[in-house]
Scaffold this motif. Structure first.
Motif, mmCIF file in Angstrom:
data_model
loop_
_atom_site.group_PDB
_atom_site.id
_atom_site.type_symbol
_atom_site.label_atom_id
_atom_site.label_comp_id
_atom_site.label_asym_id
_atom_site.label_seq_id
_atom_site.Cartn_x
_atom_site.Cartn_y
_atom_site.Cartn_z
ATOM 1 N N ASN A 5 0.662 -1.443 0.180
ATOM 2 C CA ASN A 5 -0.162 -0.052 0.077
ATOM 3 C C ASN A 5 0.601 1.198 -0.104
ATOM 4 O O ASN A 5 2.112 1.003 1.113
ATOM 5 N N CYS A 6 0.318 1.993 -0.596
ATOM 6 C CA CYS A 6 1.309 3.201 -0.343
ATOM 7 C C CYS A 6 1.092 4.054 0.680
ATOM 8 O O CYS A 6 -0.081 4.159 0.999
ATOM 9 N N CYS A 9 -1.029 7.443 0.953
ATOM 10 C CA CYS A 9 -2.470 8.050 0.738
ATOM 11 C C CYS A 9 -3.088 6.439 1.342
ATOM 12 O O CYS A 9 -4.789 6.275 1.294
ATOM 13 N N HIS A 11 -3.083 3.398 -1.061
ATOM 14 C CA HIS A 11 -4.272 2.885 -1.909
ATOM 15 C C HIS A 11 -2.931 1.982 -2.588
ATOM 16 O O HIS A 11 -2.193 1.609 -2.155
ATOM 17 N N VAL A 13 -0.891 -0.892 -4.402
ATOM 18 C CA VAL A 13 0.479 -1.086 -5.178
ATOM 19 C C VAL A 13 1.160 -1.734 -5.424
ATOM 20 O O VAL A 13 1.416 -2.972 -4.402
ATOM 21 N N SER A 17 5.744 -1.448 -8.964
ATOM 22 C CA SER A 17 5.897 0.218 -9.025
ATOM 23 C C SER A 17 6.348 1.307 -8.903
ATOM 24 O O SER A 17 7.710 1.331 -7.628
ATOM 25 N N HIS A 19 5.356 5.196 -9.456
ATOM 26 C CA HIS A 19 4.029 6.085 -8.860
ATOM 27 C C HIS A 19 2.815 5.103 -7.997
ATOM 28 O O HIS A 19 2.338 4.384 -8.848
ATOM 29 N N CYS A 20 2.746 5.923 -7.917
ATOM 30 C CA CYS A 20 0.915 5.056 -7.011
ATOM 31 C C CYS A 20 0.365 5.855 -8.307
ATOM 32 O O CYS A 20 -0.356 7.635 -8.183
ATOM 33 N N LEU A 21 -0.264 5.094 -8.612
ATOM 34 C CA LEU A 21 -1.776 5.877 -9.166
ATOM 35 C C LEU A 21 -3.410 6.922 -9.102
ATOM 36 O O LEU A 21 -3.759 7.178 -9.633
ATOM 37 N N HIS A 22 -2.921 6.896 -7.558
ATOM 38 C CA HIS A 22 -4.155 7.360 -6.442
ATOM 39 C C HIS A 22 -3.479 8.698 -6.263
ATOM 40 O O HIS A 22 -4.716 9.290 -6.538
ATOM 41 N N CYS A 23 -2.899 8.702 -6.559
ATOM 42 C CA CYS A 23 -2.219 10.230 -5.575
ATOM 43 C C CYS A 23 -0.898 10.584 -5.804
ATOM 44 O O CYS A 23 -0.657 12.208 -5.622
ATOM 45 N N GLY A 24 -0.565 9.811 -6.783
ATOM 46 C CA GLY A 24 0.923 10.474 -7.258
ATOM 47 C C GLY A 24 1.810 10.087 -7.128
ATOM 48 O O GLY A 24 2.895 10.527 -7.270
#
Length: 361
Positions: A5-6, A9, A11, A13, A17, A19-24
């Motif tokens: 998980n990021c 945020c 989310h 991952v 990964s 980059h986190c696709l949710h918070c960038g």
């Protein structure tokens, strides 16, 4: 492989990964602690965790040079480490010509598989430590007029023909050799088995004796054994009772390496399933049998028999899902009694290693 998980945020991952696709958030994997972390840039190319862990304090990190120059890695290098490459990338000693776009693509795919192997071995306590070193890697391409590059292991060096990164070429070889399974991570798990045979078994009389009871006498001429195997017309039949694959019957060393690779397949898939809190219910004629998959690296680690009980229905589910999408079986094997005994011994060796540590080289 666990899921992550990021930590900025929360989310979901994944291991690869960046980059986190949710918070960038910019993400990186910390091989020292096997964590995925959101990273915050500092001056001079340094980074720190965006959400520092209590034990880290204000620890500094750098990104692996292969991420900076080629976007080909998501591992970090600790600030105190003088190397420009991460602990996985620095194990690669020879590369193909990266000015060729095809080789660049192949190399990125191969390094991704090698980082997964790094994680697998780290979870088993088999990454380089003081007193011994891990395998090194030569990633080579076929060059016209020179001998063909053969994937294999020799005295601590694992060589991989980069053509194996091409789906078309890998499928061609899988069909021509009548192999049900052929992947990059499969190659790495198999070849590192040869490395760990040298490390764990070769110089231990008691382990060598047990190895010969289970796998056969490795002093049999290796080259002649492979020639006989490839010359046999019936090599794809009659092996199922004692071996984990057809190729495993070619020589005791290959039987060991195939078994070792399957053990790594097993613990990685079980860890993945446990990360998703997977329950597998196998329909029976009168009752339903429910299995909750346990993490082989959890606080309460399952014994080997429990792992097998969970492995079989999990692979049935996995293969059924693949067939629903029109794909071949992801795990096209059935574990015989003979193969299970060999897998159990691999498990026992690794349990002993975790208690006593690896011998120094």
């Amino acid at each position: 492989m666990q899921v992550f998980n990021c930590d900025q945020c929360g989310h979901l991952v994944f291991f690869d990964s960046d980059h986190c696709l949710h918070c960038g958030a910019t993400l990186a994997f910390l091989p020292q602690t096997l964590e995925m972390a959101a990273m915050q840039p500092l001056e001079g190319g340094w980074w720190q965790r965006a959400v520092p862990a209590a034990e880290d304090g204000a620890q500094l990190f750098r990104f692996c040079r292969n991420r900076i120059e080629y976007d080909a890695c998501n591992f970090t290098v600790a600030g105190s480490d003088p190397h420009a490459l991460c602990v996985s990338c620095r194990q690669t000693r020879w590369l193909p010509d990266l000015s060729d776009p095809s080789n660049l693509r192949r190399w990125r795919q191969i390094e991704a598989a090698k980082r997964l192997l790094y994680y697998n071995l780290a979870r088993l306590g088999l990454q380089p430590q003081d007193g011994w070193h891990g395998p090194v890697y030569h990633l080579l391409e076929d060059i016209e007029g020179q001998p063909r590059v053969m994937t294999g292991h020799d005295n601590g060096t694992i060589t991989l023909n980069v053509a194996e990164a091409d789906d078309e070429e890998r499928a061609r070889r899988r069909v021509s050799l009548n192999e049900p399974y052929r992947t990059l991570i499969g190659h790495f798990r198999h070849e590192c088995g040869h490395f760990f045979w040298d490390l764990l078994i070769c110089d231990s009389p008691s382990r060598l004796e047990r190895f010969r009871e289970l796998f056969g006498d490795e002093r049999e001429d290796y080259g002649e054994a492979l020639q006989r195997y490839y010359a046999k017309e019936d090599k794809f039949s009659g092996w199922q009772d004692e071996f984990i694959s057809a190729y495993a019957q070619s020589h005791p060393w290959e039987d060991w390496a195939e078994t070792w690779a399957h053990y790594l397949h097993m613990v990685d898939l079980l860890e993945t399933a446990a990360s998703y809190q997977t329950h597998v219910t196998v329909p029976g004629p009168t009752t339903l049998h429910d299995q909750r998959v346990e993490n082989p690296f959890g606080r309460q680690r399952p014994d080997f028999n429990t792992m097998l009980e969970q492995w079989v229905p999990l692979t049935l589910l996995l293969n059924s899902l693949n067939r629903s999408l029109g794909h071949l079986d992801a795990y096209p094997f059935a574990l015989s009694a003979g193969a299970r005994c060999k897998l159990l011994w691999v498990h026992e060796l690794l349990q002993e290693h975790q208690r006593t540590g690896l011998p120094a080289l």
